[in-house]
Design an enzyme around this catalytic site. Structure first.
Site, short mmCIF file in Angstrom:
data_model
loop_
_atom_site.label_atom_id
_atom_site.label_comp_id
_atom_site.label_asym_id
_atom_site.label_seq_id
_atom_site.Cartn_x
_atom_site.Cartn_y
_atom_site.Cartn_z
N GLY A 222 0.86 -1.28 -0.49
CA GLY A 222 -0.24 -0.21 -0.19
C GLY A 222 1.14 1.38 0.11
N ASP B 137 0.25 11.44 12.64
CA ASP B 137 -1.14 11.08 12.01
C ASP B 137 -1.71 10.28 12.85
OD1 ASP B 137 -2.06 11.41 9.31
OD2 ASP B 137 -0.42 10.23 8.27
#
Ligand SMILES: *[C@@H]1O[C@H](CO)[C@@H](O)[C@H](O)[C@H]1NC(C)=O
Ligand SMILES: *[C@@H]1O[C@H](CO)[C@@H](O)[C@H](O)[C@H]1NC(C)=O
Ligand SMILES: *[C@@H]1O[C@H](CO)[C@@H](O)[C@H](O)[C@H]1NC(C)=O
Ligand SMILES: *[C@@H]1O[C@H](CO)[C@@H](O)[C@H](O)[C@H]1NC(C)=O
Ligand SMILES: *[C@@H]1O[C@H](CO)[C@@H](O)[C@H](O)[C@H]1NC(C)=O
Ligand SMILES: *[C@@H]1O[C@H](CO)[C@@H](O)[C@H](O)[C@H]1NC(C)=O
Ligand SMILES: *[C@@H]1O[C@H](CO)[C@@H](O)[C@H](O)[C@H]1NC(C)=O
Ligand SMILES: *[C@@H]1O[C@H](CO)[C@@H](O)[C@H](O)[C@H]1NC(C)=O
Ligand SMILES: *[C@@H]1O[C@H](CO)[C@@H](O)[C@H](O)[C@H]1NC(C)=O
Length: 838
Positions: free
Chosen positions: A526, A644
């Protein structure tokens, strides 16, 4: 007597004051603006006067922010007719026009161009507090005969209509300056066009350089829109009179502007008072796939494709010119593979998900068709090459169909919309047989086998080399300090699995290349915020996940290894383990343990897999995340702010225990302060605290905010970003509404059935809401969160209204005017990685 005199004096004084104050933002026949004078708007937000750009002695009339310390010009009158000395005067004349001329002569440098039938000596112009300079139509202060907002220069301010007045034909075009020292009309222009559908284009001269895509109802198809009503209120209006977008900033004390700069970027900047600078918030174009028509007709630009070439052909198409294509020039595009099959039986459509739909110059739109009817409509007409839904909000309506070249198509990892491409029967069968080709959906499938010592040993050799170079650094034992953690954190919260001694491997490039099969597409797991992730297998059989850092961190070998070593020392059972790193030329990679399950997002946002996580498990996951964060914030020696945190950054191991990944990236990218201001925002909208999103201000409390969102997502099984029809702007708004009505339990994910402990859920929702409070000081620390979750009987403070709730929304009330944010310059659920070494 005295009293009368007194009151007369007071009256005189008041009227004098009134004259003075009213004249400070107004130009009348008798009060022009001379060089040196400055008009200030009533709320003191904007000023108008003469200015010289840096390094220049030319004088221009402009409007700038009055409260911003760095002079920031937002509008210029005489862009291409500079005045060379200070004799300029801006006045209003008897015809009601603003004229910029010289002291004695009536030589005009610039003027407005209104033709007025009657002359009137009461004309006046005023600088409004929005930054708009207006000329009133006679005495009537409600009607403008001219306004600077209709003639933007390089800046779009909140409240400006960006688009076309269909009645007068006025198109408001934004053009860059010639250079930072010359406000003349430059090469780049940004404007609205509506062939087929409404789109915004950035031009360089006559050439299109970038396109926003068409308006989808939520935002622009090609602009990763952030959640609606997040910071801006953007409205798209299309009626018989006009078509435009207009954005407003919800908090009027925040200065935000969109500009086209001299280097050809559309960028949104926000003023940050504490650092006396403009913070980059969003910009475009910023990758090759943004380049207009980069992959030619019927080509798709996919920035996440492996290799260096982003182009691929539509399904059923092949490169127009194979040699060029293999030389990585996609500009000629693609052609249909089997011409003989066009318009034969068995044709159908293949869906391209998360797309920015092609330029609608070759399309037509029918708003009265729905998705099904759209498909039939396109299928019936042999020249129709594909279709898409025009307005994807409220379940979708309207139909865009393309006839002829479909150009400038690209894909995103998330966001965008679906495009349906016409293919023949053979291709349709192919596409059905290899269905799971939707490669971008599964972000981060990094996963885990528990740490294997063998792998570490096998690379011991490399490790030794580094060790020699770095002297004692790696030998250092890590001592963890628990003194700071609160005494109440008993039991599980204290139970850290800490490795005392860190063995970090320096892998060499050839090992990584072999392990990942040369970063093959098959091994790609990914795409994350800071680069692509590949699965690999070492010679000894250990599986690893390799993160290839996409951006140059600006660090040299020594700094990089120092940082990585520090981060490798962060070991906790709720953190993904860093095994080593690789440094090869410009390339930097991090090697992690591999976890066999995907990210938390792939469970909680999936109806089917959601049921694998019952409430007990979810509560354990929440507590695991708390432990991991607590360790990062408090217990490790480094005090790491994650910056994040989101569902896809929480990976699950084989036993579905949560492990936080991607921590410490800010350190690697060279921004490791405890609480600081960053000029480039890194994070994911939807999880970003207001102070971080707007001002780049981050602290442990920004992580707490992201954690709060995550908790609400885990409970509800819905993304904060997902659109709500129930009149709330996002998940937080929805939860808050229900909370106030004492109906918070209705938000619980239906996948949980009825088997949950209502008290625990209410507790978690309560904590979640406390974590997303607007003001950072109202949010608890992770220590407090841990305490709250562990001591259920504690009385919790009652929350205030959380951040970003704006309720005056009325969807569907007016079909031509949807009110939402995103739009002109915004970003969606995509990690933003403009990290610049400073
Ligand atoms: C302004 O002038 C100085 C000195 O001549 C020069 O170094 C600087 O680059 C100039 N700045 C701009 C923006 O042109
Ligand atoms: C300003 O410059 C103009 C020429 O551009 C000249 O005609 C005028 O006399 C000058 N005025 C003063 C006050 O120097
Ligand atoms: C003013 O308007 C007239 C008629 O609309 C037009 O012909 C002329 O070019 C305009 N002048 C300027 C300076 O815009
Ligand atoms: C608006 O922003 C300012 C400064 O960022 C902040 O102090 C204020 O509380 C905000 N007001 C609202 C209503 O959000
Ligand atoms: C224009 O904007 C881009 C993107 O924000 C930025 O990188 C660039 O430095 C800007 N150029 C100028 C001249 O300000
Ligand atoms: C096109 O399709 C037909 C029918 O399936 C097939 O016979 C023919 O060989 C195909 N031509 C090409 C160039 O693939
Ligand atoms: C849109 O589709 C409807 C239903 O098929 C049709 O009646 C209408 O004429 C179409 N409108 C246009 C502009 O093509
Ligand atoms: C197919 O669509 C094109 C473009 O709208 C139109 O010109 C043409 O008449 C249509 N053909 C049929 C058979 O409907
Ligand atoms: C958004 O802006 C429109 C005008 O453009 C306004 O009517 C509406 O009230 C605004 N909504 C909010 C929530 O501020």
């Amino acid at each position: 007597m005295y009293q009368q005199l007194n009151s007369i004096l007071v009256l005189l004084f008041i009227s004098l004051f009134f004259i003075i104050s009213s004249s400070t933002d107004t130009i009348t026949l008798t009060s022009p603006v001379k060089d040196g004078d400055v008009l200030v708007s009533s709320g003191e937000n904007f000023a108008l006067g003469f200015f010289s750009p840096r390094n220049s002695s030319n004088r221009y009339v402009g409007i700038w922010y009055n409260k911003v310390s760095e002079q920031t010009i937002v509008w210029v009158a005489n862009r291409d007719q500079p005045i060379t000395n200070s004799s300029g005067i801006l006045s209003i004349d008897e015809t009601g026009n603003l004229v910029l001329h010289e002291q004695d002569r009536r030589f005009g440098f610039w003027s407005t161009n209104i033709s007025v039938a009657v002359t009137n000596d009461a004309f006046s112009a005023q600088l409004l507090d929005t930054g708009n300079l207006v000329i009133f139509k006679g005495q009537n202060k409600a009607v403008y005969s001219w306004q600077s907002f209709d003639y933007p220069t390089n800046t779009l301010l909140p409240g400006m209509k960006f688009g076309v007045d269909k009645k007068t034909g006025l198109n408001r075009i934004v053009t860059s300056w010639k250079s930072s020292v010359n406000p003349g009309v430059g090469d780049y222009l940004y404007k609205m066009e509506f062939v087929g559908s409404t789109q915004l284009f950035l031009y360089k001269g006559m050439t299109k350089v970038w396109r926003t895509g068409s308006w989808t109802g939520h935002g622009w198809s090609g602009v990763q829109a952030m959640t609606q009503n997040y910071i801006f209120n953007v409205s798209y209006i299309n009626n018989n009179d006009e078509v435009y977008v207009v954005y407003l900033i919800r908090n009027s004390s925040i200065f935000s502007r969109l500009m086209v700069n001299e280097s050809g970027n559309v960028e949104r900047l926000t003023w940050h008072e504490a650092s006396h600078g403009w913070i980059g918030f969003w910009s475009a174009p910023n990758e090759r796939c943004d380049g207009y028509n980069y992959c030619g007709p019927f080509g798709i630009c996919d920035p996440y494709k492996s290799g260096n070439f982003e182009c691929e052909c539509f399904p059923g198409y092949e490169p127009q010119s194979a040699p060029d294509w293999y030389l990585r020039d996609g500009s000629k595009g693609c052609k249909i593979k089997n011409e003989t099959q066009i318009c034969k039986d068995g044709e159908g459509f293949v869906e391209l998900a998360h797309a920015k739909v092609p330029d609608t110059s070759t399309a037509s739109v029918n708003m009265s068709l729905d998705l099904k009817a759209c498909e039939q409509f396109c299928l019936k007409n042999c020249t129709c090459m594909g279709y898409a839904i025009a307005d994807i909000s409220n379940g979708g309506r309207g139909c865009i169909t393309w006839y002829g070249d479909m150009i400038d198509t690209r894909t995103f990892s998330d966001g965008g919309q679906s495009l349906y491409i016409r293919v023949d029967a053979t291709e349709l069968a192919n596409s059905l047989s290899n269905k799971p080709k939707s490669s971008h959906k599964n972000l981060y499938m990094v996963i885990g086998m528990p740490m294997i010592a063998v792998g570490i040993l096998s690379c011991f050799f490399f490790f030794c080399c580094i060790r020699k170079k770095k002297g004692n650094r790696l030998k250092q034992k890590v001592g963890y300090n628990f003194a700071t953690s609160s005494k109440s954190l008993e039991g599980s919260f204290m139970n850290n699995d800490i490795g005392e001694n860190v063995d970090l491997n320096a892998f060499d490039m050839s090992t990584i290349v072999v392990a990942t099969d040369n970063f093959s597409l098959l091994s790609k797991l990914g795409e994350g915020g800071f680069g692509s992730v590949y699965k690999g297998k070492l010679q000894n059989g250990q599986e690893i996940a390799v993160k290839r850092l996409s951006q140059s961190s600006g660090q040299g070998m020594q700094e990089f290894t120092n940082e990585v070593t520090l981060i490798a020392k962060l070991q906790h059972r709720n953190l993904v383990r860093l095994l080593g790193y690789c440094f090869h030329k410009d390339e930097k990679m991090l090697v992690y343990e591999y976890l066999p399950n995907k990210g938390l997002d792939s469970f909680i946002f999936d109806q089917e897999k959601g049921s694998l996580l019952d409430w007990k498990k979810r509560f354990q996951i929440i507590r695991g995340i708390v432990r991991g964060l607590l360790y990062l914030h408090q217990d490790s020696r480094l005090r790491i702010i994650h910056r994040d945190l989101k569902a896809s950054n929480v990976l699950l191991d084989a036993n579905l225990n949560p492990k936080i990944s991607d921590f410490g990236m800010a350190r690697i990218f060279g921004a490791d302060q405890d609480q600081a201001i960053t000029r480039r925002v890194v994070g994911t909208y939807g999880y970003m605290s207001p102070e971080y999103a707007m001002e780049g201000l981050f602290s442990v409390k920004s992580d707490v905010y992201s954690f709060g969102i995550l908790v609400l997502e885990i409970i509800s099984g819905r993304k904060n970003n997902s659109y709500y029809l129930e009149n709330s702007v996002n998940l937080i708004g929805h939860v808050w509404d229900l909370w106030k009505q004492d109906k918070a339990l209705t938000v619980v994910d239906s996948a949980l059935g009825n088997s949950f402990d209502a008290r625990e859920i209410i507790l978690c929702i309560h904590v979640g809401i406390l974590c997303v409070q607007e003001s950072a000081t109202d949010r608890p620390t992770m220590t407090e969160v841990a305490f709250m979750l562990n001591n259920r009987d504690t009385k919790l403070p009652s929350p205030n209204q959380p951040a970003f709730i704006f309720r005056q929304l009325n969807y569907g009330k007016d079909s031509t005017s949807t009110s939402l944010s995103g739009g002109v310059g915004s970003v969606y659920n995509e990690t933003i990685t403009h990290v610049h070494a400073r």
